[in-house]
Scaffold this motif. Structure first.
Motif, PDB file in Angstrom:
ATOM      1  N   ASP A  31     -18.877   4.601 -26.790  1.00 37.34           N
ATOM      2  CA  ASP A  31     -19.853   5.688 -26.887  1.00 37.34           C
ATOM      3  C   ASP A  31     -21.107   5.311 -26.110  1.00 37.34           C
ATOM      4  O   ASP A  31     -21.520   4.146 -26.123  1.00 37.34           O
ATOM      5  CB  ASP A  31     -20.249   5.929 -28.354  1.00 37.34           C
ATOM      6  CG  ASP A  31     -19.131   6.561 -29.156  1.00 37.34           C
ATOM      7  OD1 ASP A  31     -18.135   6.993 -28.541  1.00 37.34           O
ATOM      8  OD2 ASP A  31     -19.256   6.622 -30.392  1.00 37.34           O
ATOM      9  N   ILE A  32     -21.714   6.277 -25.484  1.00 44.08           N
ATOM     10  CA  ILE A  32     -22.985   6.012 -24.802  1.00 44.08           C
ATOM     11  C   ILE A  32     -23.969   7.174 -25.015  1.00 44.08           C
ATOM     12  O   ILE A  32     -23.572   8.316 -25.249  1.00 44.08           O
ATOM     13  CB  ILE A  32     -22.821   5.761 -23.280  1.00 44.08           C
ATOM     14  CG1 ILE A  32     -22.156   6.954 -22.596  1.00 44.08           C
ATOM     15  CG2 ILE A  32     -22.062   4.496 -22.989  1.00 44.08           C
ATOM     16  CD1 ILE A  32     -22.185   6.844 -21.087  1.00 44.08           C
ATOM     17  N   LEU A  33     -25.240   6.837 -24.941  1.00 49.51           N
ATOM     18  CA  LEU A  33     -26.292   7.847 -24.856  1.00 49.51           C
ATOM     19  C   LEU A  33     -26.968   7.631 -23.509  1.00 49.51           C
ATOM     20  O   LEU A  33     -27.035   6.504 -23.012  1.00 49.51           O
ATOM     21  CB  LEU A  33     -27.321   7.693 -25.983  1.00 49.51           C
ATOM     22  CG  LEU A  33     -26.801   7.718 -27.431  1.00 49.51           C
ATOM     23  CD1 LEU A  33     -27.983   7.649 -28.409  1.00 49.51           C
ATOM     24  CD2 LEU A  33     -25.963   8.949 -27.710  1.00 49.51           C
ATOM     25  N   ILE A  34     -27.442   8.694 -22.932  1.00 43.01           N
ATOM     26  CA  ILE A  34     -28.157   8.580 -21.670  1.00 43.01           C
ATOM     27  C   ILE A  34     -29.647   8.401 -21.978  1.00 43.01           C
ATOM     28  O   ILE A  34     -30.241   9.240 -22.672  1.00 43.01           O
ATOM     29  CB  ILE A  34     -27.943   9.850 -20.803  1.00 43.01           C
ATOM     30  CG1 ILE A  34     -26.449  10.101 -20.535  1.00 43.01           C
ATOM     31  CG2 ILE A  34     -28.746   9.751 -19.496  1.00 43.01           C
ATOM     32  CD1 ILE A  34     -25.737   9.070 -19.688  1.00 43.01           C
ATOM     33  N   GLN A  35     -30.214   7.294 -21.489  1.00 40.94           N
ATOM     34  CA  GLN A  35     -31.644   7.064 -21.733  1.00 40.94           C
ATOM     35  C   GLN A  35     -32.472   7.794 -20.694  1.00 40.94           C
ATOM     36  O   GLN A  35     -32.298   7.612 -19.487  1.00 40.94           O
ATOM     37  CB  GLN A  35     -31.981   5.568 -21.717  1.00 40.94           C
ATOM     38  CG  GLN A  35     -33.457   5.318 -22.037  1.00 40.94           C
ATOM     39  CD  GLN A  35     -33.831   3.847 -22.121  1.00 40.94           C
ATOM     40  OE1 GLN A  35     -32.992   2.957 -22.007  1.00 40.94           O
ATOM     41  NE2 GLN A  35     -35.115   3.601 -22.328  1.00 40.94           N
ATOM     42  N   VAL A  36     -33.384   8.610 -21.187  1.00 39.17           N
ATOM     43  CA  VAL A  36     -34.226   9.421 -20.304  1.00 39.17           C
ATOM     44  C   VAL A  36     -35.674   8.941 -20.425  1.00 39.17           C
ATOM     45  O   VAL A  36     -36.178   8.730 -21.535  1.00 39.17           O
ATOM     46  CB  VAL A  36     -34.125  10.923 -20.677  1.00 39.17           C
ATOM     47  CG1 VAL A  36     -34.931  11.769 -19.704  1.00 39.17           C
ATOM     48  CG2 VAL A  36     -32.662  11.374 -20.700  1.00 39.17           C
ATOM     49  N   ASN A  37     -36.329   8.790 -19.311  1.00 34.78           N
ATOM     50  CA  ASN A  37     -37.733   8.380 -19.304  1.00 34.78           C
ATOM     51  C   ASN A  37     -38.624   9.624 -19.389  1.00 34.78           C
ATOM     52  O   ASN A  37     -39.049  10.171 -18.380  1.00 34.78           O
ATOM     53  CB  ASN A  37     -38.023   7.572 -18.034  1.00 34.78           C
ATOM     54  CG  ASN A  37     -39.440   7.013 -18.025  1.00 34.78           C
ATOM     55  OD1 ASN A  37     -40.281   7.393 -18.836  1.00 34.78           O
ATOM     56  ND2 ASN A  37     -39.698   6.101 -17.107  1.00 34.78           N
ATOM     57  N   THR A  38     -38.882  10.052 -20.626  1.00 35.70           N
ATOM     58  CA  THR A  38     -39.609  11.310 -20.819  1.00 35.70           C
ATOM     59  C   THR A  38     -41.124  11.150 -20.700  1.00 35.70           C
ATOM     60  O   THR A  38     -41.843  12.136 -20.630  1.00 35.70           O
ATOM     61  CB  THR A  38     -39.306  11.905 -22.213  1.00 35.70           C
ATOM     62  OG1 THR A  38     -39.574  10.894 -23.194  1.00 35.70           O
ATOM     63  CG2 THR A  38     -37.875  12.369 -22.327  1.00 35.70           C
ATOM     64  N   SER A  39     -41.596   9.903 -20.715  1.00 35.06           N
ATOM     65  CA  SER A  39     -43.053   9.708 -20.630  1.00 35.06           C
ATOM     66  C   SER A  39     -43.473   9.426 -19.196  1.00 35.06           C
ATOM     67  O   SER A  39     -44.663   9.359 -18.888  1.00 35.06           O
ATOM     68  CB  SER A  39     -43.477   8.544 -21.524  1.00 35.06           C
ATOM     69  OG  SER A  39     -42.875   7.343 -21.082  1.00 35.06           O
TER      70      SER A  39
ATOM     71  N   HIS B 199     -35.001   9.668 -14.748  1.00 34.24           N
ATOM     72  CA  HIS B 199     -36.031  10.712 -14.718  1.00 34.24           C
ATOM     73  C   HIS B 199     -35.416  12.019 -15.230  1.00 34.24           C
ATOM     74  O   HIS B 199     -34.263  12.320 -14.905  1.00 34.24           O
ATOM     75  CB  HIS B 199     -36.519  10.882 -13.275  1.00 34.24           C
ATOM     76  CG  HIS B 199     -37.721  11.782 -13.168  1.00 34.24           C
ATOM     77  ND1 HIS B 199     -37.613  13.155 -13.208  1.00 34.24           N
ATOM     78  CD2 HIS B 199     -39.045  11.497 -13.048  1.00 34.24           C
ATOM     79  CE1 HIS B 199     -38.830  13.682 -13.104  1.00 34.24           C
ATOM     80  NE2 HIS B 199     -39.705  12.689 -13.001  1.00 34.24           N
ATOM     81  N   PRO B 200     -36.166  12.787 -16.018  1.00 35.96           N
ATOM     82  CA  PRO B 200     -35.584  14.023 -16.566  1.00 35.96           C
ATOM     83  C   PRO B 200     -34.946  14.929 -15.501  1.00 35.96           C
ATOM     84  O   PRO B 200     -33.887  15.523 -15.747  1.00 35.96           O
ATOM     85  CB  PRO B 200     -36.784  14.725 -17.214  1.00 35.96           C
ATOM     86  CG  PRO B 200     -37.728  13.630 -17.556  1.00 35.96           C
ATOM     87  CD  PRO B 200     -37.539  12.557 -16.517  1.00 35.96           C
ATOM     88  N   ASP B 201     -35.536  14.973 -14.325  1.00 42.66           N
ATOM     89  CA  ASP B 201     -34.993  15.831 -13.265  1.00 42.66           C
ATOM     90  C   ASP B 201     -33.645  15.339 -12.724  1.00 42.66           C
ATOM     91  O   ASP B 201     -32.926  16.078 -12.066  1.00 42.66           O
ATOM     92  CB  ASP B 201     -35.966  15.900 -12.069  1.00 42.66           C
ATOM     93  CG  ASP B 201     -37.236  16.626 -12.438  1.00 42.66           C
ATOM     94  OD1 ASP B 201     -37.236  17.305 -13.485  1.00 42.66           O
ATOM     95  OD2 ASP B 201     -38.229  16.498 -11.690  1.00 42.66           O
ATOM     96  N   GLU B 202     -33.368  14.064 -12.957  1.00 43.11           N
ATOM     97  CA  GLU B 202     -32.124  13.498 -12.427  1.00 43.11           C
ATOM     98  C   GLU B 202     -31.062  13.289 -13.489  1.00 43.11           C
ATOM     99  O   GLU B 202     -29.957  12.809 -13.210  1.00 43.11           O
ATOM    100  CB  GLU B 202     -32.439  12.162 -11.732  1.00 43.11           C
ATOM    101  CG  GLU B 202     -33.215  12.374 -10.438  1.00 43.11           C
ATOM    102  CD  GLU B 202     -33.979  11.130 -10.002  1.00 43.11           C
ATOM    103  OE1 GLU B 202     -33.764  10.047 -10.581  1.00 43.11           O
ATOM    104  OE2 GLU B 202     -34.811  11.269  -9.087  1.00 43.11           O
TER     105      GLU B 202
END
Ligand SMILES: *Cc1c(COP(=O)(O)O)cnc(C)c1O
Length: 243
Positions: free
Chosen positions: A123-131, A140-143
């Motif tokens: 299982d994986i979660l995608i880490q997003v840099n929201t800050s 990056h959220p856009d990517e």
């Protein structure tokens, strides 16, 4: 040590319960994950023997050091730190069931190859840099959508949702906007109906901001300091490149 840990756990569980009530959510929608970096296996065991089940490390080295002592105590282990491609093998060896910090394609490729050869899935979660702080990992959220599309093609990797570390700020509304970005991204991805992609989990919220995260839809709050006390090293030691 035991009394402190159990007392702190009670406080955290109360905070989670209150936040759920305020947000009109069911308590069983939010899991508590113990962020155990720098915490001794002995102390982690106390938590596991008293109602806790889900723990996570940031560094493979610590995972390895605590493995033997914890392996006979029922629990589930996630990984929430920056994962170097040369450590992929260890993640599987030490029974990690979910990597929450998937943030780049070459890591996905390496994991997939290894999983294929071992006949496993992960299982994986995608880490997003929201800050959008440079000091933090995450796509990056856009990517994010593009990364998810590519990662979804690896049959051994089961995408279950998204993870983020909110902005460190006393201004709640700024922190909240990070969590909103993650929630919006989740909705966008759900609407795209990508095969092999589930978006059930939103891993967001820590000791200082879990109430806000729960209001914004968190399903996993990751708590360290509020349970185990302050750490000796600053978080930058765990979050910056090159460590
Ligand atoms: C350390 C850590 C946490 C927990 O942070 P606290 O502020 O100690 O509760 C959560 N998520 C990640 C990725 C961490 O590294």
């Amino acid at each position: 040590m035991k009394e402190d840990t159990l007392h702190n756990l009670e406080i955290i569980n109360n905070r989670i319960q209150k936040a759920c009530e305020k947000a009109g959510r069911n308590l069983d929608e939010v899991k508590l994950l113990l962020a155990t970096k720098t915490v001794s296996a002995e102390r982690i065991k106390i938590a596991l023997e008293n109602g806790q089940f889900l723990i996570a490390e940031n560094k493979v080295q610590e995972l390895k050091e605590k493995y033997e002592e914890l392996k006979n105590t029922p629990h589930e282990n996630h990984f929430i730190g920056h994962l170097q491609t040369n450590k992929v093998k260890d993640i599987l060896k030490y029974d990690v069931t979910c990597v929450q910090s998937m943030d780049r394609l070459n890591l996905a490729e390496k994991l997939h190859q290894r999983l294929l050869s071992e006949g496993k899935t992960l299982d994986i979660l995608i880490q997003v840099n929201t800050s959008e702080e440079e000091s933090k990992f995450g796509v990056h959220p856009d990517e994010a959508v593009e990364l998810i599309r590519k990662v979804s093609e690896f049959s051994t990797l089961k995408i279950k949702g998204l993870m983020t570390i909110g902005l460190f700020s006393a201004e709640t509304e700024k922190v909240r906007s990070c969590f909103k970005i993650l929630k919006n991204l989740q909705q966008e991805i759900i609407s795209q109906n990508i095969p092999n992609v589930e978006m059930k989990e939103l891993s967001m919220g820590m000791s200082g901001d879990l109430e806000t995260a729960i209001e914004e839809g968190s399903t996993i709050v990751r708590v360290g300091t509020a349970i185990f006390g302050a750490r000796m090293y600053p978080d930058s030691y765990y979050w910056n490149e090159g460590q």
